[in-house]
Design a protein around this motif. Structure first.
Motif, mmCIF file in Angstrom:
data_model
loop_
_atom_site.group_PDB
_atom_site.id
_atom_site.type_symbol
_atom_site.label_atom_id
_atom_site.label_comp_id
_atom_site.label_asym_id
_atom_site.label_seq_id
_atom_site.Cartn_x
_atom_site.Cartn_y
_atom_site.Cartn_z
ATOM 1 N N ARG A 30 0.842 -1.198 0.000
ATOM 2 C CA ARG A 30 0.000 0.000 0.000
ATOM 3 C C ARG A 30 0.874 1.244 0.000
ATOM 4 O O ARG A 30 2.043 1.201 0.403
ATOM 5 N N TYR A 128 -4.664 -9.140 11.940
ATOM 6 C CA TYR A 128 -5.984 -8.950 11.338
ATOM 7 C C TYR A 128 -7.068 -9.555 12.232
ATOM 8 O O TYR A 128 -7.104 -10.765 12.443
ATOM 9 N N LYS A 132 -11.091 -6.950 7.088
ATOM 10 C CA LYS A 132 -11.094 -5.505 6.914
ATOM 11 C C LYS A 132 -10.382 -4.753 8.037
ATOM 12 O O LYS A 132 -9.747 -3.725 7.804
ATOM 13 N N ASN A 168 -6.190 -0.082 11.496
ATOM 14 C CA ASN A 168 -6.411 0.181 10.078
ATOM 15 C C ASN A 168 -7.694 -0.511 9.637
ATOM 16 O O ASN A 168 -7.931 -1.670 10.002
ATOM 17 N N TYR A 169 -8.498 0.199 8.835
ATOM 18 C CA TYR A 169 -9.760 -0.374 8.338
ATOM 19 C C TYR A 169 -9.781 -0.273 6.824
ATOM 20 O O TYR A 169 -9.596 0.811 6.262
ATOM 21 N N LYS A 170 -10.009 -1.390 6.151
ATOM 22 C CA LYS A 170 -9.941 -1.467 4.697
ATOM 23 C C LYS A 170 -11.329 -1.513 4.085
ATOM 24 O O LYS A 170 -12.199 -2.272 4.543
ATOM 25 N N LYS A 173 -10.389 -0.888 -2.245
ATOM 26 C CA LYS A 173 -8.996 -0.576 -2.527
ATOM 27 C C LYS A 173 -8.443 0.560 -1.659
ATOM 28 O O LYS A 173 -7.321 1.009 -1.875
ATOM 29 N N SER A 175 -7.846 2.123 2.441
ATOM 30 C CA SER A 175 -7.862 1.832 3.871
ATOM 31 C C SER A 175 -7.616 3.122 4.641
ATOM 32 O O SER A 175 -7.024 4.076 4.120
ATOM 33 N N ASP A 177 -6.497 4.867 8.498
ATOM 34 C CA ASP A 177 -5.523 4.536 9.529
ATOM 35 C C ASP A 177 -5.544 5.568 10.650
ATOM 36 O O ASP A 177 -5.677 6.774 10.398
ATOM 37 N N THR A 206 -4.711 7.833 4.963
ATOM 38 C CA THR A 206 -5.486 7.025 4.024
ATOM 39 C C THR A 206 -4.530 6.406 3.018
ATOM 40 O O THR A 206 -3.548 7.048 2.593
ATOM 41 N N TYR A 207 -4.785 5.146 2.665
ATOM 42 C CA TYR A 207 -3.906 4.371 1.794
ATOM 43 C C TYR A 207 -4.664 3.845 0.572
ATOM 44 O O TYR A 207 -5.861 3.535 0.656
ATOM 45 N N GLU A 209 -4.663 0.492 -1.516
ATOM 46 C CA GLU A 209 -4.234 -0.886 -1.330
ATOM 47 C C GLU A 209 -4.023 -1.558 -2.697
ATOM 48 O O GLU A 209 -4.891 -1.518 -3.565
#
Length: 211
Positions: A30, A128, A132, A168-170, A173, A175, A177, A206-207, A209
Motif C-alpha cells: 500500500r 488482522y 477488513k 487500520n480499516y480497509k 482498494k 484503507s 488509519d 489514508t492508503y 491498497e
C-alpha cells in the motif's frame, strides 16, 4: 546507547521474519498520505524546560515481509516533513556561569519555527481481527536534517525514532488509519548539544491498497 538498542531491536525483527520457512514474495502492499500532530507537553507533561510541537506530513509505503494466518510483518518506508515549533521556557536551563548566557537566552527563548526532513525506515507488525480490520505496532528509525539550532539540539544531521500503536480499516482498494505515537529526536552525540526532543501525538492517514 539508545541508538544501538534500536539497531539490535530491528536486527532481531528482520532475523525473525526472514528465518521463517515459508517466505512469500516481497511485494508493495500500500501507499498513502499521513497527517499528524505531536507535542512535548500537550498529552503528557514530560519536561517543563521547553515547548516543542510538530505538524507532520508523510508519504507512507508498506512492503510485505512475512505473512502467516492473521499475523503480518511489513517493511515501512516513510519520507516525512515536520513543521515544528520550539521555545526554551526554563530561564536557568542555560547556566548563569556561562559567559554568554544572556546572549544565548535571547537567542533561544523566543518561539521559533523549524523544518525537519526525515526518512524513516521500520518494521510494522499487524494482526488482522477480520479481513477488513487490523491492529498493529510499529517501530522505526531514520536519518533526518533539522534546519534550526536550539539549546537542546544542534542544527544539521540527527535521528528520528518512533514507536506507535494503531488500527487500520480497509474498504475495497482504500484503507483508513489511526495511530498514537511517541517520538524522540537526537543526534547520537555526533554534535553538541544533544539533549534532544520528545513528543507524543497522533497520526491519521489514508492508503491505496494494491491487493
Amino acid at each position: 546507547m539508545k541508538l544501538k538498542l534500536l539497531q539490535v531491536f530491528f536486527l532481531f525483527f528482520f532475523i525473525t521474519v526472514f528465518s521463517q520457512e515459508n517466505k512469500p514474495t516481497k511485494k508493495w502492499l500500500r501507499i498513502g498520505l499521513i497527517y499528524g500532530y505531536s507535542s512535548q507537553n500537550t498529552v503528557l507533561k514530560q519536561d517543563s524546560d521547553y515547548a516543542y510541537e510538530n505538524n507532520i506530513f508523510k508519504i507512507s509505503s508498506h512492503f510485505n515481509l512475512s505473512e502467516k494466518g492473521n499475523h503480518v510483518w511489513e517493511l515501512l518506508v516513510e519520507p516525512s516533513y515536520y513543521r515544528s515549533k520550539h521555545k526554551l521556557i526554563n530561564y536557568w536551563f542555560i547556566s548563569h556561569t556561562v559567559s554568554n548566557g544572556d546572549e544565548l537566552r535571547a537567542k533561544f527563548m523566543p518561539l521559533k519555527t523549524m523544518n525537519e526532513y526525515v526518512l524513516n525506515l521500520g518494521v510494522n507488525y499487524k494482526y488482522y481481527i477480520n479481513p477488513k480490520l487490523s491492529v498493529y505496532a510499529l517501530g522505526n528509525v531514520g536519518p533526518m536534517y533539522i534546519d534550526t539550532e536550539t539549546e537542546r539540539l544542534k542544527k544539521g544531521f540527527a535521528f528520528s525514532d518512533i514507536f506507535a500503536l494503531g488500527t487500520n480499516y480497509k474498504i475495497n482498494k482504500m484503507s483508513f488509519d489511526l495511530k498514537c505515537m511517541i517520538r524522540h529526536v537526537s543526534n547520537a552525540n555526533l554534535q553538541k548539544p544533544n539533549f534532544g526532543y520528545n513528543a507524543v501525538g497522533f497520526e491519521i492517514g489514508t492508503y491505496y491498497e494494491f491487493n
